[in-house]
Design a protein around this motif. Structure first.
Motif: not given
Length: 666
Positions: A104-112
């Protein structure tokens, strides 16, 4: 032809009993036993849309076949990024059904962050919620050569996208039906052959000191945790749970998925963040798990509401709170309140306490949990006083989120409880907390060196936290590396002091510095813009931006009152001597805090070194620089002066910002 739920037999053990020891096998067992019961419900356009267990299993089957058609194989990792929706869990269970794992990836995650996770896990298929998440992957696609398919489940705004690697979730389900018709027995055989020791979920660690590591959790790990928790806090199929925290977080995998599937209760998904509180009230959950920031936010809401009420309502609530506090004090010690107190409490609950629980959506709540970070004892006491059975849990991603918890009749506000059944706890000679149970993770994904450093050969998990036991209860001090001693030998924890300051509804975050080698304890404080803004309006204080509000002299004195109250119960050598109000909020996109709102102290120490040095030297002011880029591309360097407030200037009789526990500010 599409296989239906009753055509997918649950594999049996040697004695003929069904083996429901993996998430997919649990799902299909529930679909066989209770096909028409509601498994999940999602609110769309103000109406709850139910999904039955049989429909849930059918869609998982179709999507699993669709993933197989895309080339996903056993042992691979599929990524999911987005908010909580039924499709998130359908993708997860489908992935597990074919012997793959989901990260799972947090929906607020970005870029790196996204590149790091997808690269380390060697992800080829990404399931993304909507246009926002799809756009992130498209922008990063050149750095993600292994990703060959992006599946989206909310098509709004994506009608004109023509990237060849994009697929709609429903299209994958339809192609899965065709693939399944050509391979009718394949999935049932794969589910039957699946091992409970296979990776079920990969969860990212909090990453407070470095880039998040990917922790591998098996079906056995997660279901052992669920069973151990059930032994102290039984859940049933009739319990209701509102799922609004990211599935990328171990806490939501712990309760919503592991406990949800093992007990078969219904999950409800709010329509969006704006309706979350209203949807929570409408459902009235029986159990709830949230990090401290959610409980602190609820407390702030109550304090603001009481402040805005008339004097009669304030007085009624104040009386009811005092009665509730006395009643709760006996209950949490396992004592039976006296007859008179029980009678008075019924009245107090009816006129003062139940209305507050109803406003928060907690009227039906049998128990609430908090974890992921420390929660101040005063916040704990408040919720128990209003009738909420709130309990601290302690654990880490590496032990499926929970290893220690309070029991209903033994809640101590300064501890995190006692070990769960099946869990061993040991305090090392250096004070580090060690844990061992069947829930200890398999290891870090493709990182055997870090795994060996974290789990020893005897299976003990090194938590990195310092603590001690008190009558069987665990008391967590802080991260071991952050615990230090003052010049007079006093044990000092920044987190403990920070939590006392954060009890104020006007404080969103606090970061404490100093305290060792005779240096003064100082703090960088971030105000809560909602509650502080509301207070400023009531005081007829005009302001424009967050930076402007944080620089106001009355706001400084408001926060000084909160610091003074925090200092009251602290030893002299650990009291905050000076503080500064930061001109901005801490932002996970700037790596200042994690996605679960934990402060990254290393980043703070480097980024705000000038402020920390000025606090230590006792200067009156520090100037910070920031670069602002406008939408037209214009770049402006701006200097912002920040006042450093010495607590010696705060008069003890200054009533600005003083408050009773329920927010009756004078």
């Amino acid at each position: 032809m599409t296989a239906s739920a009753d055509q997918r037999p649950v594999p049996s053990s040697t004695d003929g009993e069904p083996r429901a020891d993996t998430f997919p096998r649990l799902l299909h067992a529930l679909a066989d036993e209770r096909p028409g019961d509601v498994a999940m419900q999602e609110k769309l356009y103000g109406i709850w849309q139910p999904i039955t267990w049989s429909e849930y299993a059918r869609r998982v089957t179709d999507f699993a076949h669709g993933l197989a058609a895309l080339g996903v194989e056993q042992g691979e990792v599929v990524a999911v990024i987005g908010d909580n929706r039924p499709e998130w869990l359908i993708a997860e269970l489908a992935t597990q059904s074919i012997g793959a794992a989901v990260v799972g990836i947090y929906p607020t995650s970005i870029g790196e962050e996204i590149v790091h996770i997808l690269t380390d896990a060697r992800v080829r298929v990404v399931v993304a919620e909507d246009q926002e998440q799809v756009d992130k992957i498209i922008r990063l696609k050149d750095r993600l050569p292994s990703v060959h398919t992006v599946v989206y489940y909310d098509p709004h705004g994506l009608e004109q996208y023509h990237e060849p690697y994009l697929r709609a979730f429903t299209d994958v389900e339809e192609s899965g039906q065709d693939w399944g018709a050509q391979h009718p027995a394949w999935l049932a055989e794969r589910i039957a052959a699946g091992s409970p020791d296979e990776i079920a979920v990969i969860c990212t660690t909090s990453g407070t000191t470095a880039r998040p590591k990917l922790a591998e959790l098996s079906h056995t790990n997660l279901l052992a945790m669920a069973e151990n928790l059930q032994r102290i806090d039984p859940l049933t199929r009739h319990d209701r749970y509102v799922s609004f925290l990211p599935f990328a977080w171990i806490g939501e995998q712990m309760l919503a998925v592991a406990c949800g599937l093992s007990r078969g209760f219904t999950l409800s998904f709010p329509e969006d963040a704006a309706t979350q509180r209203a949807d929570l009230r409408e459902i009235g959950p029986d159990v709830m798990f949230s990090p401290p920031r959610i409980w602190e936010s609820m407390l702030s809401d109550v304090q603001v509401r009481i402040e805005e009420a008339d004097r009669l309502k304030q007085a009624v609530f104040g009386w009811g709170y005092r009665v509730g506090d006395r009643y709760a004090e006996r209950r949490v010690r396992g004592e039976r309140p006296g007859t008179w107190l029980r009678l008075v409490h019924r009245v107090a609950d009816a006129v003062a306490l139940r209305p507050v629980r109803d406003q928060l959506g907690l009227t039906r709540l049998k128990r609430g949990y908090t974890g992921g970070a420390p929660l101040g004892p005063d916040v704990f006491r408040f919720f128990h006083a209003i009738g909420v059975n709130l309990k601290q849990i302690y654990g880490q991603t590496e032990i499926c989120g929970i290893a220690v918890a309070h029991t209903d009749t033994d809640v101590r506000f300064h501890t995190v409880g006692t070990p769960l059944p099946g869990t061993e706890l040991h305090i090392a000679e250096d004070g580090e907390i060690l844990l061992r149970s069947a829930s200890v993770f398999r290891g870090y994904h493709r990182n055997p060196e870090s795994t060996a450093e974290t789990v020893d050969q005897e299976g003990w998990l090194r938590t990195g936290d310092a603590g001690y036991t008190e009558d069987g209860h665990l008391v967590v001090i802080d991260r071991a590396k952050d615990v230090r001693r003052t010049a007079d030998g006093q044990l000092f924890s920044s987190a403990f002091v920070e939590n006392k300051v954060k009890f104020s509804p006007y404080v969103e975050e606090a970061v404490v510095f100093g305290g060792e080698s005779g240096s003064d304890v100082t703090a960088m404080i971030i105000i809560d813009p909602a509650t502080t803004g509301a207070w400023a309006e009531h005081q007829h204080i005009s302001y424009t931006t967050y930076t402007d509000l944080a620089a106001k002299e009355p706001v400084y004195r408001l926060i000084a009152g909160a610091v003074a109250r925090a200092n009251e119960d602290l030893p002299e050598s650990t009291r905050i001597r000076r503080f500064v109000l930061l001109h901005k909020q801490l932002d996970p996109d700037d790596d200042e805090i994690t996605r679960t709102r934990k402060v990254r102290r290393g980043v703070i120490a480097e980024r705000y070194a000038d402020i920390i040095s000025a606090l230590d030297r006792g200067e009156a002011e520090v100037v910070v620089g920031s670069t602002i880029t406008y939408q037209d591309g214009t770049v402006v360097d701006r200097k912002t002066p920040l006042r450093i407030f010495p607590m010696s200037e705060f008069a003890g009789d200054d009533s600005t910002g003083t408050a009773t526990l329920w927010g009756d500010r004078r």
